[in-house]
Scaffold this motif. Structure first.
Motif, PDB file in Angstrom:
ATOM      1  N   ALA A 332       0.822  -1.209   0.000  1.00 25.64           N
ATOM      2  CA  ALA A 332       0.000   0.000   0.000  1.00 25.64           C
ATOM      3  C   ALA A 332       0.856   1.259   0.000  1.00 25.64           C
ATOM      4  O   ALA A 332       0.551   2.231  -0.710  1.00 25.64           O
ATOM      5  CB  ALA A 332      -0.928  -0.002   1.213  1.00 25.64           C
ATOM      6  N   CYS A 333       1.928   1.261   0.792  1.00 26.11           N
ATOM      7  CA  CYS A 333       2.799   2.441   0.826  1.00 26.11           C
ATOM      8  C   CYS A 333       3.496   2.642  -0.514  1.00 26.11           C
ATOM      9  O   CYS A 333       3.705   3.774  -0.948  1.00 26.11           O
ATOM     10  CB  CYS A 333       3.823   2.311   1.945  1.00 26.11           C
ATOM     11  N   MET A 334       3.863   1.548  -1.166  1.00 26.55           N
ATOM     12  CA  MET A 334       4.485   1.668  -2.480  1.00 26.55           C
ATOM     13  C   MET A 334       3.479   2.101  -3.529  1.00 26.55           C
ATOM     14  O   MET A 334       3.803   2.831  -4.466  1.00 26.55           O
ATOM     15  CB  MET A 334       5.098   0.321  -2.875  1.00 26.55           C
ATOM     16  N   ALA A 335       2.220   1.681  -3.372  1.00 32.32           N
ATOM     17  CA  ALA A 335       1.184   2.024  -4.351  1.00 32.32           C
ATOM     18  C   ALA A 335       0.941   3.521  -4.419  1.00 32.32           C
ATOM     19  O   ALA A 335       0.475   4.040  -5.441  1.00 32.32           O
ATOM     20  CB  ALA A 335      -0.118   1.295  -4.018  1.00 32.32           C
ATOM     21  N   VAL A 336       1.258   4.231  -3.347  1.00 30.61           N
ATOM     22  CA  VAL A 336       1.075   5.682  -3.332  1.00 30.61           C
ATOM     23  C   VAL A 336       1.897   6.345  -4.437  1.00 30.61           C
ATOM     24  O   VAL A 336       1.509   7.363  -5.004  1.00 30.61           O
ATOM     25  CB  VAL A 336       1.467   6.249  -1.949  1.00 30.61           C
ATOM     26  N   VAL A 337       3.053   5.748  -4.779  1.00 31.11           N
ATOM     27  CA  VAL A 337       3.922   6.316  -5.814  1.00 31.11           C
ATOM     28  C   VAL A 337       3.200   6.350  -7.152  1.00 31.11           C
ATOM     29  O   VAL A 337       3.511   7.178  -8.019  1.00 31.11           O
ATOM     30  CB  VAL A 337       5.229   5.508  -5.909  1.00 31.11           C
ATOM     31  N   ALA A 338       2.227   5.478  -7.362  1.00 24.99           N
ATOM     32  CA  ALA A 338       1.498   5.426  -8.629  1.00 24.99           C
ATOM     33  C   ALA A 338       0.707   6.696  -8.889  1.00 24.99           C
ATOM     34  O   ALA A 338       0.278   6.946 -10.025  1.00 24.99           O
ATOM     35  CB  ALA A 338       0.557   4.217  -8.663  1.00 24.99           C
ATOM     36  N   LEU A 339       0.476   7.509  -7.871  1.00 16.27           N
ATOM     37  CA  LEU A 339      -0.229   8.775  -8.074  1.00 16.27           C
ATOM     38  C   LEU A 339       0.618   9.768  -8.858  1.00 16.27           C
ATOM     39  O   LEU A 339       0.100  10.760  -9.370  1.00 16.27           O
ATOM     40  CB  LEU A 339      -0.616   9.380  -6.718  1.00 16.27           C
ATOM     41  N   SER A 340       1.931   9.526  -8.945  1.00 17.69           N
ATOM     42  CA  SER A 340       2.797  10.392  -9.736  1.00 17.69           C
ATOM     43  C   SER A 340       2.474  10.233 -11.219  1.00 17.69           C
ATOM     44  O   SER A 340       2.214   9.125 -11.693  1.00 17.69           O
ATOM     45  CB  SER A 340       4.266  10.037  -9.489  1.00 17.69           C
ATOM     46  N   PRO A 341       2.502  11.330 -11.987  1.00 18.83           N
ATOM     47  CA  PRO A 341       2.216  11.230 -13.426  1.00 18.83           C
ATOM     48  C   PRO A 341       3.416  10.759 -14.246  1.00 18.83           C
ATOM     49  O   PRO A 341       3.376  10.837 -15.465  1.00 18.83           O
ATOM     50  CB  PRO A 341       1.846  12.676 -13.790  1.00 18.83           C
ATOM     51  N   ILE A 342       4.455  10.281 -13.602  1.00 14.73           N
ATOM     52  CA  ILE A 342       5.650   9.820 -14.314  1.00 14.73           C
ATOM     53  C   ILE A 342       5.505   8.336 -14.615  1.00 14.73           C
ATOM     54  O   ILE A 342       5.413   7.512 -13.689  1.00 14.73           O
ATOM     55  CB  ILE A 342       6.911  10.085 -13.473  1.00 14.73           C
ATOM     56  N   PRO A 343       5.452   7.936 -15.890  1.00 20.54           N
ATOM     57  CA  PRO A 343       5.214   6.521 -16.237  1.00 20.54           C
ATOM     58  C   PRO A 343       6.216   5.565 -15.613  1.00 20.54           C
ATOM     59  O   PRO A 343       5.849   4.458 -15.225  1.00 20.54           O
ATOM     60  CB  PRO A 343       5.316   6.521 -17.775  1.00 20.54           C
ATOM     61  N   MET A 344       7.492   5.967 -15.517  1.00 20.31           N
ATOM     62  CA  MET A 344       8.488   5.073 -14.932  1.00 20.31           C
ATOM     63  C   MET A 344       8.117   4.712 -13.502  1.00 20.31           C
ATOM     64  O   MET A 344       8.218   3.543 -13.094  1.00 20.31           O
ATOM     65  CB  MET A 344       9.866   5.735 -14.961  1.00 20.31           C
ATOM     66  N   LEU A 345       7.682   5.700 -12.726  1.00 20.49           N
ATOM     67  CA  LEU A 345       7.292   5.441 -11.345  1.00 20.49           C
ATOM     68  C   LEU A 345       6.020   4.608 -11.281  1.00 20.49           C
ATOM     69  O   LEU A 345       5.857   3.773 -10.389  1.00 20.49           O
ATOM     70  CB  LEU A 345       7.114   6.756 -10.591  1.00 20.49           C
ATOM     71  N   GLN A 346       5.111   4.829 -12.220  1.00 18.48           N
ATOM     72  CA  GLN A 346       3.880   4.045 -12.240  1.00 18.48           C
ATOM     73  C   GLN A 346       4.172   2.578 -12.553  1.00 18.48           C
ATOM     74  O   GLN A 346       3.632   1.672 -11.904  1.00 18.48           O
ATOM     75  CB  GLN A 346       2.919   4.636 -13.270  1.00 18.48           C
TER      76      GLN A 346
END
Length: 791
Positions: A332-346
């Motif tokens: 869940a804590c890692m999933a928060v990074v998916a809110l970034s609009p950067i595809p690499m992070l998603q």
């Protein structure tokens, strides 16, 4: 429900193991075929204003995959046939490199660098050194004088001391493969590199090519870390099951994660191997906790045919909740990074969440099920016994937690966290040091970058666009030309900006040439009619593509290219702030400014995304963690209690990053996000075991003692093993991996300290109800609950 799950898994253990290993074999085929590469477009936040400008104009004004090659002589100058022949050979050879943009190869030996001359026959524009080298000494001297007369070449492409010259080349973003480009350019340079001329090369394709170049070394470090883990587990746990099962759990989770991501068409970024190792360490940690609990149960059971099965069922049932909570918290804590609009992070988020989720299978379920098959579990594999020493450490933890020293631990932790929080306010967003933070300062790449920046205006570039798509010819107007000229003078006042280039620098050359090279006229004309005429003359003698560095085909948009001596976050933010200040203070009647393309423009967009979202991401991750703990333990206090070790580990880690000059950038953000979940995993096992002992009727003192000697033993084993294994990354040739390995070691150390000292002290002092139940029914120290209250 947990008891039923444990009973089913042990009763149907053959089917469970068979099914899991069948899936593992299938996924292993896909895992072996996952792509390992860096995709530049994945690093771009596509909806950001700067990136949209970059995407719109990159084919005209230059993209962000620019490679710069410098030829440098130690004696004399570059105007020697042998030196210029090397420049020409490399310039021509670059046409054959994969994904090259043929129109963006610029050097003395290309058609792009020209001299404008006026004679009785009219205006002429001819390449400085194309297609052939100077035929004799006279032609060489003439070339030298032509360079000295041309400020667009002398300085930007030939150094002021005439001892170095540049070749620049850009690549098509959608087609570039960094590893391929890196090898092809190195091979091309190797053909002309005889030691007489120093050749230096930089640029993102080269930088990420070095990352791929060190991939074999990285794999060796992974194997070394696994070997250290194996040896340490064998020494500390003294059983083959204590070695094989944690490593098997890590291997199974890796196979499942990579196989699933291959099915989802997600590639593996070489730099995120640090994140992969961090997740694998969680698999080892969860598995060791279960093996340790299994061993504890063996001591309480008689030796018979069902001993192993019963111990495995108890270990699975008792550790299912903290194990699953740790897995879910990490995911869940890692999933928060998916809110970034950067595809690499998603994409990295998907990989990480899938990887973490596989721990449910590989560690929480598979480990106890395999333990149930052991026929004769008693006994040890070697005579070295570290248990007494570790028990003494745990006895010390118990004494600290139950004595008045607990107040010193809690108070000291609070002071340290507050101090670290204030110090962390200086944490840099973006790169924190000159050169690339991915490589060591003494690496060939960073040495080459420093050498080029010392001789020229700057390696890294940003372009800012002035124009209007609906106004063809706008750039020919006097207002646009004067605005560009004023903007260049303004922005060049920033020391980190080495120089700038625009069409406003080209027209003065034409103006001076019309007047027999008189330097008094090396400036824009005052009247719009004269500037328009100069533009028309330049256009008439230009070949297709000559003006593309400065303006589009319709002259509706023109660029100002800025050369930067470094790409530090502070440098980029200062430049963007000054650009916006100039735009606000110099409004245009026609056209408008558009920020910002090129490598530095893209990095500015990424840094702004990280700056704006980092605090929110951390806060959201903490909120997710609090909600999960509240739901699992049915108490809002649980969320607050478990945030304590997270805050301690993260504040100290951020303080370390600030101290070591490690910036928060696109590569470090995933590690920081995963660290939030990492900071609480150990605490789950300690707190849950205390809760279990209290429910069984133990006193608080006895519960804490039992918890530390059982779950605490697993914490000491896994923390010591993983800390030593991650410290091996300090040997990496990649600075990023070395620093992230050290960062992981610090995270693990602080998390272990929090779990062994802070959490028991906190629980003993505040007696949270989700652990102790009804406070009014708690017995005094040394007493037990009546059997009627043990529901």
């Amino acid at each position: 429900m947990i008891e039923r799950i444990a009973e089913f898994c042990i009763r149907r253990r053959a089917w469970v193991v068979g099914g899991l290993f069948s899936l593992t074999l299938i996924l292993s085929w896909f895992a072996l075929h996952i792509e390992v590469r860096t995709v530049f477009e994945d690093m771009l936040p596509s909806h950001h204003e700067y990136v949209q400008t970059h995407e719109k104009f990159k084919d005209t004004f230059g993209g962000s995959n620019l490679v710069t090659i410098m030829f440098e002589v130690e004696q004399g100058d570059i105007f020697q046939t042998a030196v210029l022949d090397k420049v020409r050979t490399v310039t021509l050879g670059l046409r054959e490199v994969s994904a090259v943009n043929q129109y963006q190869i610029v050097s003395l030996a290309s058609r792009k660098l020209k001299e404008v001359r006026a004679s009785t026959a009219g205006i002429e524009s001819r390449p400085l050194m194309w297609p052939d080298l100077p035929a004799d000494a006279k032609a060489m001297a003439e070339l030298k004088q032509s360079v000295l007369r041309n400020p667009l070449v002398y300085g930007p492409y030939v150094s002021k001391d005439l001892q170095a010259t540049l070749v620049t080349v850009d690549f098509i973003d959608q087609q570039v493969d960094y590893a391929t480009v890196f090898e092809e350019i190195r091979s091309l340079i190797g053909k002309v590199d005889d030691g007489s001329v120093k050749i230096r090369v930089v640029g993102d394709p080269i930088l990420y090519g070095w990352v791929s170049h060190y991939l074999p070394e990285t794999l060796q470090l992974v194997l070394a870390a696994l070997a250290v883990t194996l040896v340490m587990l064998f020494i500390l746990l003294r059983t083959w099951r204590g070695v094989s099962l944690p490593l098997l759990a890590g291997a199974v989770s890796a196979i499942w994660a990579l196989g699933i991501c291959r099915l989802l068409n997600i590639h593996f970024e070489p730099l995120v191997i640090v994140v992969a190792m961090l997740i694998t360490s969680r698999a080892v940690s969860h598995s060791v906790q279960i093996v340790n609990r299994y061993d504890d149960e063996l001591e309480l059971l008689p030796v018979d045919g069902d001993t192993s099965r019963i111990a495995a069922r108890v270990a699975l049932a008792d550790l299912f909740r903290p194990g699953m909570l740790g897995v879910i918290a990490d995911a869940a804590c890692m999933a928060v990074v998916a809110l970034s609009p950067i595809p690499m992070l998603q994409k990295l988020t998907v990989l990480s969440v899938v990887w973490v989720s596989t721990l449910t299978v590989s560690a929480v379920i598979l480990t106890p099920v395999l333990l149930s098959f052991i026929r004769y579990p008693h006994g040890t594999a070697h005579p070295i016994n570290c248990q007494p020493a570790m028990r003494k450490v745990l006895d010390f933890c118990v004494w600290i937690s139950l004595s008045r020293a607990r107040f010193l631990v809690l108070g000291g932790s609070l002071l340290v966290v507050v101090a670290a929080a204030f110090y962390s306010l200086n944490l840099k967003i973006g790169d924190a040091n000159p050169g690339s933070p991915i490589l060591w300062p003494e690496s060939p790449y960073n040495r080459d970058s420093a050498a080029i920046n010392a001789r020229f205006e700057g390696v890294d570039r940003m372009f800012v666009v002035l124009g209007d798509d609906n106004r063809p010819g706008l750039i020919k107007g006097n207002e646009a030309l004067q605005a560009m000229n004023s903007f260049q003078r303004f922005i060049e006042a920033q020391p980190e900006v080495g120089g700038s280039l625009s069409i406003a620098d080209v027209l003065p050359q034409v103006n001076s040439s019309l007047r027999e090279g008189n330097p008094r006229y090396l400036e824009l004309a005052d009247g719009e009619g004269v500037n328009g005429s100069l533009m028309a003359m330049l256009d008439s003698v230009s070949e297709p593509g000559d003006i593309s560095r400065f303006a589009d085909d319709q002259y509706a948009n023109g660029s100002v290219t800025l050369m930067f001596r470094d790409r530090q976050g502070e440098t980029i933010r200062t430049a963007v702030a000054r650009i916006k200040e100039f735009i606000a203070g110099h409004p245009l009647q026609e056209g408008h400014w558009q920020l910002a393309g090129g490598l530095v423009g893209v990095m500015a967009a990424v840094n702004e995304i990280i700056l704006s979202s980092q605090i929110e991401a951390i806060a959201l991750a903490l909120l997710v963690l609090a909600v999960l703990c509240t739901l699992v333990y049915r108490s809002s206090m649980a969320g607050l209690v478990f945030m304590v070790p997270v805050i301690i580990s993260n504040m100290l880690t951020f303080a370390f990053m600030t101290w070591k000059g490690i910036g928060m950038n696109i590569n470090t953000v995933p590690v920081a996000a995963l660290g939030i979940g990492l900071g609480v995993d150990y605490a789950f096992y300690i707190a849950d075991r205390i809760k279990e002992e209290i429910a069984a009727g133990s006193t608080p003192e006895r519960a804490i003692q039992q918890s530390l000697h059982s779950a605490g033993m697993g914490v000491i084993v896994t923390a010591s093993v993983l800390i030593l294994a991650t410290l091996l990354w300090w040997l990496s040739s990649l600075r990023f991996q070395a620093e992230m390995g050290l960062l992981m070691a610090i995270w693990l150390s602080v998390s272990a300290f929090s779990a062994l000292f802070v959490m028991p002290s906190l629980i003993y002092v505040f007696r949270p109800r989700f652990i102790f139940g009804d406070l009014h029914r708690m017995p005094a120290a040394g007493q037990s609950l009546p059997s009627s209250q043990l529901a």
